[in-house]
Design a protein around this motif. Structure first.
Motif, PDB file in Angstrom:
ATOM      1  N   TRP A 134       0.643  -1.144  -0.014  1.00  0.00           N
ATOM      2  CA  TRP A 134       0.103  -0.063   0.009  1.00  0.00           C
ATOM      3  C   TRP A 134       0.883   1.138   0.087  1.00  0.00           C
ATOM      4  N   HIS A 135       1.415   1.644   1.014  1.00  0.00           N
ATOM      5  CA  HIS A 135       2.395   2.617   1.178  1.00  0.00           C
ATOM      6  C   HIS A 135       2.014   4.053   1.166  1.00  0.00           C
ATOM      7  N   LEU A 136       0.603   4.071   1.262  1.00  0.00           N
ATOM      8  CA  LEU A 136       0.065   5.472   1.193  1.00  0.00           C
ATOM      9  C   LEU A 136      -0.585   5.856   2.497  1.00  0.00           C
ATOM     10  N   GLY A 137       0.121   5.417   3.595  1.00  0.00           N
ATOM     11  CA  GLY A 137      -0.134   5.934   4.750  1.00  0.00           C
ATOM     12  C   GLY A 137      -0.548   4.631   5.862  1.00  0.00           C
ATOM     13  N   GLY A 138      -0.054   4.685   6.913  1.00  0.00           N
ATOM     14  CA  GLY A 138       0.019   3.528   7.744  1.00  0.00           C
ATOM     15  C   GLY A 138      -1.203   3.529   8.729  1.00  0.00           C
ATOM     16  N   ALA A 139      -1.823   4.648   9.244  1.00  0.00           N
ATOM     17  CA  ALA A 139      -3.016   4.958  10.183  1.00  0.00           C
ATOM     18  C   ALA A 139      -3.928   4.400   9.553  1.00  0.00           C
ATOM     19  N   ASP A 140      -4.882   3.948  10.525  1.00  0.00           N
ATOM     20  CA  ASP A 140      -6.295   3.348   9.986  1.00  0.00           C
ATOM     21  C   ASP A 140      -7.079   4.260   9.175  1.00  0.00           C
ATOM     22  N   LYS A 141      -6.991   5.684   9.272  1.00  0.00           N
ATOM     23  CA  LYS A 141      -7.926   6.371   8.492  1.00  0.00           C
ATOM     24  C   LYS A 141      -7.371   6.401   6.968  1.00  0.00           C
ATOM     25  N   PHE A 142      -6.000   5.887   6.906  1.00  0.00           N
ATOM     26  CA  PHE A 142      -5.538   5.758   5.172  1.00  0.00           C
ATOM     27  C   PHE A 142      -5.868   4.162   4.816  1.00  0.00           C
ATOM     28  N   HIS A 143      -6.433   3.589   5.544  1.00  0.00           N
ATOM     29  CA  HIS A 143      -6.291   2.086   5.174  1.00  0.00           C
ATOM     30  C   HIS A 143      -7.236   2.082   3.743  1.00  0.00           C
ATOM     31  N   PRO A 144      -6.767   1.124   2.851  1.00  0.00           N
ATOM     32  CA  PRO A 144      -7.333   0.953   1.694  1.00  0.00           C
ATOM     33  C   PRO A 144      -8.897   0.755   1.667  1.00  0.00           C
ATOM     34  N   THR A 145      -9.537  -0.101   2.730  1.00  0.00           N
ATOM     35  CA  THR A 145     -10.885  -0.145   2.693  1.00  0.00           C
ATOM     36  C   THR A 145     -11.474   1.144   2.964  1.00  0.00           C
ATOM     37  N   LYS A 146     -10.696   2.189   3.507  1.00  0.00           N
ATOM     38  CA  LYS A 146     -11.393   3.490   3.687  1.00  0.00           C
ATOM     39  C   LYS A 146     -11.032   4.608   2.643  1.00  0.00           C
ATOM     40  N   ARG A 147     -10.568   3.972   1.478  1.00  0.00           N
ATOM     41  CA  ARG A 147     -10.047   4.810   0.559  1.00  0.00           C
ATOM     42  C   ARG A 147     -10.539   4.228  -0.867  1.00  0.00           C
ATOM     43  N   GLY A 148     -11.837   3.413  -1.057  1.00  0.00           N
ATOM     44  CA  GLY A 148     -12.352   3.189  -2.029  1.00  0.00           C
ATOM     45  C   GLY A 148     -12.199   1.615  -2.361  1.00  0.00           C
ATOM     46  N   PHE A 149     -11.516   0.981  -1.846  1.00  0.00           N
ATOM     47  CA  PHE A 149     -11.188  -0.691  -1.961  1.00  0.00           C
ATOM     48  C   PHE A 149     -12.350  -1.362  -0.909  1.00  0.00           C
ATOM     49  N   ASP A 150     -13.141  -2.233  -1.667  1.00  0.00           N
ATOM     50  CA  ASP A 150     -13.957  -3.414  -0.945  1.00  0.00           C
ATOM     51  C   ASP A 150     -13.147  -4.350  -0.375  1.00  0.00           C
ATOM     52  N   GLU A 151     -11.988  -4.785  -0.668  1.00  0.00           N
ATOM     53  CA  GLU A 151     -11.268  -5.621  -0.320  1.00  0.00           C
ATOM     54  C   GLU A 151      -9.744  -5.383  -0.100  1.00  0.00           C
ATOM     55  N   PHE A 152      -8.944  -5.932   0.826  1.00  0.00           N
ATOM     56  CA  PHE A 152      -7.575  -5.606   0.925  1.00  0.00           C
ATOM     57  C   PHE A 152      -6.861  -6.861   1.608  1.00  0.00           C
ATOM     58  N   TYR A 153      -5.606  -7.137   0.819  1.00  0.00           N
ATOM     59  CA  TYR A 153      -4.758  -8.315   1.351  1.00  0.00           C
ATOM     60  C   TYR A 153      -3.312  -7.889   1.017  1.00  0.00           C
TER      61      TYR A 153
END
Length: 471
Positions: A134-153
């Motif tokens: 990911w590498h676009l922010g480690g805090a929960d607020k930057f999580h992929p599932t909070k940036r438009g992605f339904d799923e993350f692994y």
């Protein structure tokens, strides 16, 4: 009964139209060398699947990233605009940074106000998933599932082992994570695992349009290669052998995804992009950027020009090349337009929809001007001319078509052009936000030293070649 038949017909028509939206698969490598692929002429690397993809679609000869390092490059891709415009000018790896605002450590990331490519595609009815780095922010607020992605692994940080940790790190950045907050180490070799997870997503969403962002950490350090893959390169040694094996695994993983699309009958209605986040760091992973000078972290062609392939059956002609400069900033508007979105209604993008340019409907360059910036270093490419500004020496000017290695400084011969481009670069900088954090100066020195090292190597190679020609 007549009304029921009409209703059923209408529903079938709507469903059929929905399926006309193309699926999108983005295969994204990390720190790969420009020359380390068969489709770019490598006789060392084994990349049959990506070579096949190149023949099935368009190979872009001058594809650029918006930054020569991992985090900022990704920030530009995910938003479709220069990341400096929202203060993401430097890399976001805690330990390398000096905070100049309230953001530090895992709180460094793409601001939550920014709209991502996944946000745009979800609006068009796409299932969205992100796999890998990911590498676009480690805090929960930057999580992929909070940036438009339904799923993350994958993992939130910038680098981790390809093998499962026996004792996972305490910090969350480089732990394997499935969904949100479910940290559990994988089994097997990570490059293969990421492909398998992506395939599972494709199989579960084959009846509706989907967007799979497969962000490999290959071939970024650490240098972890399987013994089986290493055995395929008996004539290589050291890191060069390891990066060759890791590239083979990368190609194999891409091939598995491509084969699955064909198996499911989705190949003809799927856009596939392959690219890389920045030039290869030759000193770290033995990657090769030939014939380009420079490497990861600098603005020479070897730092910012990357491999880029695009396959879209029926939309782009197979086995062709596109010669004009493009940017990975173009991915978001290209995907959004393909999904049926109105790109003209989005006023805050620096990228463009590439399809009209590829197909010749727009007969000009997608970008007349491109910019790069990191602290005091900055670069502008205007047409075929490129100016690089340094913190410790006069600016240099190159004519790229006749000097792809950037060895012939024409600044003294083109003073008016130099002045004009320097001014335009400065005017662009005035439109940017203040950086939210800065690279520590010790690491800035490392970047400059790396540039000089490989630049000098290329100068010596060029001199030796010219001497042989003369003799």
């Amino acid at each position: 009964m007549k009304n029921i038949i009409i209703l059923i017909f209408a529903l079938v028509t709507i469903s059929s139209c929905a399926q006309k939206k193309p699926n999108i698969v983005f295969l994204f490598a990390d720190d790969a060398g420009y020359a380390d692929f068969g489709f770019h002429g490598s006789k060392v690397m084994i990349t049959p699947n990506l070579d096949k993809l190149a023949k099935q679609g368009v190979r872009f000869e001058q594809a650029y990233v918006s930054d020569p390092t991992c985090g900022p490059s990704r920030a530009g891709i995910i938003t479709g605009k220069y990341q400096q415009r929202f203060g993401f000018e430097e890399n976001n790896v805690p330990g390398y940074m000096s905070a100049v605002s309230a953001q530090d450590g895992i709180d460094m990331g793409v601001p939550v106000e920014e709209v991502t490519m996944a946000d745009y595609l979800k609006k068009e009815g796409y299932a969205t998933a992100f796999y890998g780095k990911w590498h676009l922010g480690g805090a929960d607020k930057f999580h992929p599932t909070k940036r438009g992605f339904d799923e993350f692994y994958g993992f939130r940080g910038g680098a981790r082992s390809y093998y499962p940790y026996k004792n996972p790190p305490k910090e969350i950045l480089n732990k394997l994570e499935e969904g949100f907050g479910n940290f559990k180490e994988h089994e097997g070799y990570l490059t293969d695992v990421l492909a398998e997870k992506s395939i599972d997503f494709i199989e579960r969403n084959k009846e509706k349009p989907f967007f799979a962002f497969l962000s490999f950490n290959a071939v970024h350090t650490p240098m972890n290669a399987t013994p089986e893959d290493m055995a395929k390169f008996p004539n290589l040694t050291g890191k060069r052998r390891e990066v060759a094996a890791m590239t083979l695994a990368l190609d194999r993983a891409c091939g598995k995804v491509l084969d699955k699309l064909k198996e499911l009958g989705l190949e003809e209605n799927t856009i596939v992009i392959f690219s890389n986040d920045n030039g290869g760091p030759s000193d770290k992973n033995a990657s090769d950027n030939y014939p380009l000078s420079g490497s990861k972290s600098n603005h020479l062609e070897g730092g910012v020009r990357v491999p880029f392939l695009m396959k879209w059956p029926g939309k782009v002609k197979a086995n062709t090349t596109f010669k004009n400069p493009i940017s990975t900033l173009d991915l978001l508007p290209t995907f959004y337009a393909a999904a049926g979105g109105d790109v003209s209604s989005v006023k805050d993008l620096d990228g463009v929809d590439l399809l009209p340019y590829i197909n010749g409907k727009i007969n000009k360059r997608p970008h007349e001007t491109l910019f790069w910036k990191k602290d005091a270093r900055a670069t502008i490419r205007k047409g075929d001319w490129k100016l690089i500004r340094f913190p410790d020496r006069p600016a240099k000017l190159f004519y790229i078509p006749g000097d792809i290695k950037e060895l012939k400084d024409l600044a003294s011969l083109e003073p008016d052009r130099l002045k004009e481009m320097y001014k335009e670069l400065y005017e662009w900088e005035l439109t940017l936000e203040r950086p939210r954090w800065m690279l520590k100066k010790s690491f800035e020195k490392v970047d400059i030293d790396r540039m000089d090292k490989y630049w000098e190597i290329d100068k010596k190679k060029e001199f030796n070649v010219n001497q042989k020609i003369k003799n």
